[in-house]
Design an enzyme around this catalytic site. Structure first.
Site, PDB file in Angstrom:
ATOM      1  N   HIS A 206      -5.531  -0.765   5.124  1.00  0.00           N
ATOM      2  CA  HIS A 206      -5.084   0.623   5.079  1.00  0.00           C
ATOM      3  C   HIS A 206      -6.130   1.449   5.835  1.00  0.00           C
ATOM      4  CE1 HIS A 206      -3.076   3.953   2.550  1.00  0.00           C
ATOM      5  NE2 HIS A 206      -3.870   4.569   3.420  1.00  0.00           N
TER       6      HIS A 206
ATOM      7  N   CYS B 251      -2.546   7.811   7.931  1.00  0.00           N
ATOM      8  CA  CYS B 251      -3.131   6.473   7.876  1.00  0.00           C
ATOM      9  C   CYS B 251      -2.140   5.443   8.426  1.00  0.00           C
ATOM     10  CB  CYS B 251      -3.475   6.089   6.443  1.00  0.00           C
ATOM     11  SG  CYS B 251      -4.743   7.104   5.678  1.00  0.00           S
TER      12      CYS B 251
ATOM     13  N   THR C  39       0.844  -1.195   0.000  1.00  0.00           N
ATOM     14  CA  THR C  39       0.000   0.000   0.000  1.00  0.00           C
ATOM     15  C   THR C  39       0.878   1.243   0.000  1.00  0.00           C
ATOM     16  OG1 THR C  39      -1.999   1.013   0.912  1.00  0.00           O
ATOM     17  CG2 THR C  39      -0.357   0.285   2.507  1.00  0.00           C
TER      18      THR C  39
END
Length: 159
Positions: free
Chosen positions: A45, A28, A22
């Site tokens: 995520h 995040c 990712t």
């Protein structure tokens, strides 16, 4: 070998020899659950700490730490991982913008929420690369349990 990409507020699973990746981890958090013996892994995520803050009509369970970790556990077990053998790694949770307040940043809150969600399942992360002020891209290899982290302006580390 294929690299499976995980989007924002998304979750994917993978079995070796494939890998999972990712990008765009600022505040995040990327959380990985894996069973090394079965060479199975999943990556979520996570954008926000708490699903209770969302409007009911906008509740994507993969967006929030408290619900994404539960979904991640279910999904990785559905491809052969054993719940009792799961291990975790995580990265992200940066403070991307300067804040004048002394309150935790959204990145800090995300890290704490992911840790709390893992703890509910009696899992303590084996390794973490969290905080700071730089974005990250991560790639996990379920064959050896190594998490490669590319941090903006800092290069690559392996945990």
């Amino acid at each position: 070998m294929t690299i499976i990409k995980v989007g924002i507020a998304d979750l994917q699973t993978v079995r070796a020899p494939d890998r999972i990746k990712t990008s765009g981890l600022g505040s995040c958090v990327g959380v990985i659950l894996y069973d090394l013996t079965k060479q199975a892994a999943g990556l979520a995520h996570v954008m926000l700490p708490d699903s209770k803050l969302a409007k009911q009509s906008q509740k994507n369970v993969l967006k929030f730490a408290d619900t994404a970790v539960d979904s991640l556990m279910d999904e990785v077990c559905s491809i052969g991982a054993r719940k009792y053998a799961l291990k975790a790694k995580m990265a992200g949770g940066a403070q991307m913008f300067d804040s004048a307040s002394n309150q935790d940043s959204i990145g800090d809150k995300n890290v704490q929420a992911v840790q709390a969600a893992l703890l509910r399942h009696h899992i303590t992360p084996e390794a973490m690369d969290v905080g700071g002020h730089s974005g990250r891209t991560i790639e996990f290899n379920p064959a050896d349990g190594m998490l490669s982290i590319r941090t903006v302006y800092k290069g690559e580390t392996i945990i």
